[in-house]
Every structure is written in structure tokens, then in C-alpha cells.
Scaffold this motif. Structure first.
Motif, PDB file in Angstrom:
ATOM      1  N   GLU A   2      25.016-129.445  12.221  1.00  0.00           N
ATOM      2  CA  GLU A   2      25.222-129.951  13.567  1.00  0.00           C
ATOM      3  C   GLU A   2      23.912-130.478  14.129  1.00  0.00           C
ATOM      4  OE1 GLU A   2      26.953-127.027  16.070  1.00  0.00           O
ATOM      5  OE2 GLU A   2      28.761-126.784  14.851  1.00  0.00           O
ATOM      6  N   ARG A   3      24.007-131.601  14.864  1.00  0.00           N
ATOM      7  CA  ARG A   3      22.796-132.164  15.458  1.00  0.00           C
ATOM      8  C   ARG A   3      22.235-131.213  16.511  1.00  0.00           C
ATOM      9  NH1 ARG A   3      26.733-135.759  17.010  1.00  0.00           N
ATOM     10  NH2 ARG A   3      25.871-137.419  15.705  1.00  0.00           N
ATOM     11  N   CYS A   4      20.975-131.424  16.862  1.00  0.00           N
ATOM     12  CA  CYS A   4      20.292-130.581  17.843  1.00  0.00           C
ATOM     13  C   CYS A   4      21.122-130.503  19.128  1.00  0.00           C
ATOM     14  CB  CYS A   4      18.919-131.148  18.158  1.00  0.00           C
ATOM     15  SG  CYS A   4      17.842-131.316  16.702  1.00  0.00           S
ATOM     16  N   GLY A   5      21.264-129.296  19.653  1.00  0.00           N
ATOM     17  CA  GLY A   5      22.154-129.065  20.776  1.00  0.00           C
ATOM     18  C   GLY A   5      21.825-129.854  22.030  1.00  0.00           C
ATOM     19  N   TRP A   6      20.552-130.222  22.216  1.00  0.00           N
ATOM     20  CA  TRP A   6      20.181-130.926  23.437  1.00  0.00           C
ATOM     21  C   TRP A   6      20.798-132.328  23.517  1.00  0.00           C
ATOM     22  CZ3 TRP A   6      17.942-135.546  22.517  1.00  0.00           C
ATOM     23  CH2 TRP A   6      17.186-135.692  21.349  1.00  0.00           C
ATOM     24  N   GLY A   8      23.775-133.182  23.408  1.00  0.00           N
ATOM     25  CA  GLY A   8      24.961-133.199  24.253  1.00  0.00           C
ATOM     26  C   GLY A   8      26.109-134.021  23.695  1.00  0.00           C
ATOM     27  N   SER A   9      26.925-134.571  24.611  1.00  0.00           N
ATOM     28  CA  SER A   9      28.135-135.281  24.190  1.00  0.00           C
ATOM     29  C   SER A   9      28.172-136.741  24.637  1.00  0.00           C
ATOM     30  CB  SER A   9      29.376-134.565  24.743  1.00  0.00           C
ATOM     31  OG  SER A   9      29.322-134.491  26.169  1.00  0.00           O
ATOM     32  N   HIS A  17      19.264-139.553  19.825  1.00  0.00           N
ATOM     33  CA  HIS A  17      18.918-138.449  18.927  1.00  0.00           C
ATOM     34  C   HIS A  17      19.000-138.875  17.470  1.00  0.00           C
ATOM     35  CE1 HIS A  17      20.157-135.188  16.184  1.00  0.00           C
ATOM     36  NE2 HIS A  17      19.306-134.436  16.864  1.00  0.00           N
ATOM     37  N   GLN A 130      16.533-122.638  15.651  1.00  0.00           N
ATOM     38  CA  GLN A 130      17.218-122.528  16.943  1.00  0.00           C
ATOM     39  C   GLN A 130      16.383-123.199  18.023  1.00  0.00           C
ATOM     40  OE1 GLN A 130      17.933-118.385  17.724  1.00  0.00           O
ATOM     41  NE2 GLN A 130      19.013-118.045  15.796  1.00  0.00           N
ATOM     42  N   LEU A 131      17.087-123.737  19.034  1.00  0.00           N
ATOM     43  CA  LEU A 131      16.385-124.447  20.099  1.00  0.00           C
ATOM     44  C   LEU A 131      15.395-123.564  20.839  1.00  0.00           C
ATOM     45  CD1 LEU A 131      19.148-126.692  21.761  1.00  0.00           C
ATOM     46  CD2 LEU A 131      17.122-127.447  20.518  1.00  0.00           C
ATOM     47  N   THR A 177      18.978-127.104  10.953  1.00  0.00           N
ATOM     48  CA  THR A 177      20.439-127.208  10.837  1.00  0.00           C
ATOM     49  C   THR A 177      20.951-128.596  11.227  1.00  0.00           C
ATOM     50  OG1 THR A 177      20.593-126.299  13.070  1.00  0.00           O
ATOM     51  CG2 THR A 177      20.820-124.756  11.233  1.00  0.00           C
ATOM     52  N   CYS A 178      20.036-129.493  11.625  1.00  0.00           N
ATOM     53  CA  CYS A 178      20.407-130.827  12.085  1.00  0.00           C
ATOM     54  C   CYS A 178      20.359-131.809  10.914  1.00  0.00           C
ATOM     55  CB  CYS A 178      19.443-131.270  13.187  1.00  0.00           C
ATOM     56  SG  CYS A 178      19.689-132.977  13.749  1.00  0.00           S
TER      57      CYS A 178
END
Length: 198
Positions: A2-6, A8-9, A17, A130-131, A177-178
Motif C-alpha cells: 500500500e502507498r504511504c498513508g499520507w 490519502g484518497s 505521491h 510506519q509513518l 511497504t509502499c
């Protein structure tokens, strides 16, 4: 993966990103543009700046520091009335000062080489999972910030400089994980793509 959580959508943020953030930037003018925009971000979110980036580019003459360095009160007044950008007098005036500071470094050694020399010409490869492991600033970003300020730059504190370093690929902070982590690492492994020393 999964791409870096920051990220978003929102598609504009996802695209940024996936295609820009962390990719090593070797162009002197483009590096300056990103540093200026990160200065405008101070106190705001990056997506706010990203959505206005085209407006900024139009208002600031394509972020040509040679043009902006000659600006004065008339241009500041014009920019303060432009609803397409962040209308902050201090940041606008800092951009003009930063253009003049850029010119000096560019003439001496090249702004690109000046910045990349801080990391030995190659991106720092981190391995965060992790972020919450990613620091807001580092001793190196603090040192770069201090040197930039000594040379006349404004709105370039340690946190702004670290965000800039991440964005222009001086440091690879894509999470392990990105799916972008490995490709960005490989780009960095290709080595410096800088012009010959001035």
C-alpha cells in the motif's frame, strides 16, 4: 503493498505521491521552486499548495528566479491581490529574497550541486515501515536550514527543509511497504546526475 498513508484518497495527491514525491530532482531551478513552495506551505497542508501549484507558476513567472529577483513593491502588491495563490506578504517577499540568494549560490557552484553535496550526491535511503517512524526533521535538515538562512533564504526552517528533502529525493522516505520505495531507491542508486562543477 500500500502507498504511504499520507497520500490519502484525492487523485491529485495520489498522482503526486506516485510520480513526483521522492524522485531525485537534479535541476537547479526546479529545486528552488520546490523549496519556495514548501515555504508557502508553512502552517498549511501540502495538498493546499498542490492544488494551487499551477496558479503559483503563472503568478510567479514559471518560478524563474532570474525574473523574480528583480521584482519589487509593485509585484508584491499584484501578488497580494491574486486569489489563486496564498496571499501572505511575508512569504511573497521571502520568495523575492530567496531568488536573489539562489542567484548567488547558482553563480558560485550551482544550487543543485550545493544542495546535493549535503548528502554526498546520492539520496539517503531510509527503511521506515510506519509513518510514525518518520522524523519531522533531522540534524542534517537543521544544518541545511541554518546554512540556507546564512545565505539569505527565508521560510526554510528544519521541518520545511526536511519535507523538501523528502520531496526532491535527497532522502527516500517512502515506507518499505509502499510500492514506490524500491523504484525510488533504484533511481538513487543510479548516482548523481549533476553538471560538471562550475
Amino acid at each position: 503493498m500500500e502507498r504511504c498513508g499520507w497520500a490519502g484518497s484525492e487523485q491529485i495527491y495520489i498522482d503526486y505521491h506516485d510520480s513526483e514525491w521522492g524522485v531525485p530532482e537534479w535541476d537547479s531551478r526546479a529545486l528552488w521552486e520546490k523549496l519556495v513552495l514548501d515555504g508557502f506551505q508553512a502552517g498549511l497542508s501540502w495538498i493546499t499548495i498542490l492544488k494551487k501549484r499551477d496558479n503559483f507558476r503563472a503568478a510567479f513567472a514559471g518560478f524563474d528566479p532570474h525574473v523574480i529577483s528583480g521584482w519589487g513593491a509593485d509585484e508584491v502588491t499584484r501578488l497580494l491581490s491574486d486569489p489563486g495563490i496564498i496571499r501572505h506578504r511575508g512569504k511573497i517577499e521571502a520568495t523575492i529574497a530567496n531568488a536573489r540568494a539562489w542567484q548567488k549560490i547558482e553563480a558560485e557552484q550551482g544550487f543543485d550541486r550545493y544542495l546535493w553535496d549535503f548528502v554526498g550526491g546520492r539520496p539517503i535511503q531510509n527503511g521506515w515501515a510506519q509513518l510514525d517512524q518518520v522524523p519531522p526533521f533531522t540534524p542534517l535538515s537543521t544544518a541545511i536550514s541554518k546554512d540556507l538562512k546564512r545565505r539569505g533564504f527565508k521560510f526554510c526552517g528544519p521541518t520545511i527543509v526536511y519535507a523538501f528533502m523528502e520531496a526532491v529525493g535527497m532522502v527516500n522516505d517512502h515506507l518499505t511497504t509502499c510500492p514506490c520505495h524500491a523504484p525510488v531507491r533504484e533511481m538513487g542508486a543510479a548516482g548523481p546526475q549533476l553538471p560538471s562543477p562550475k
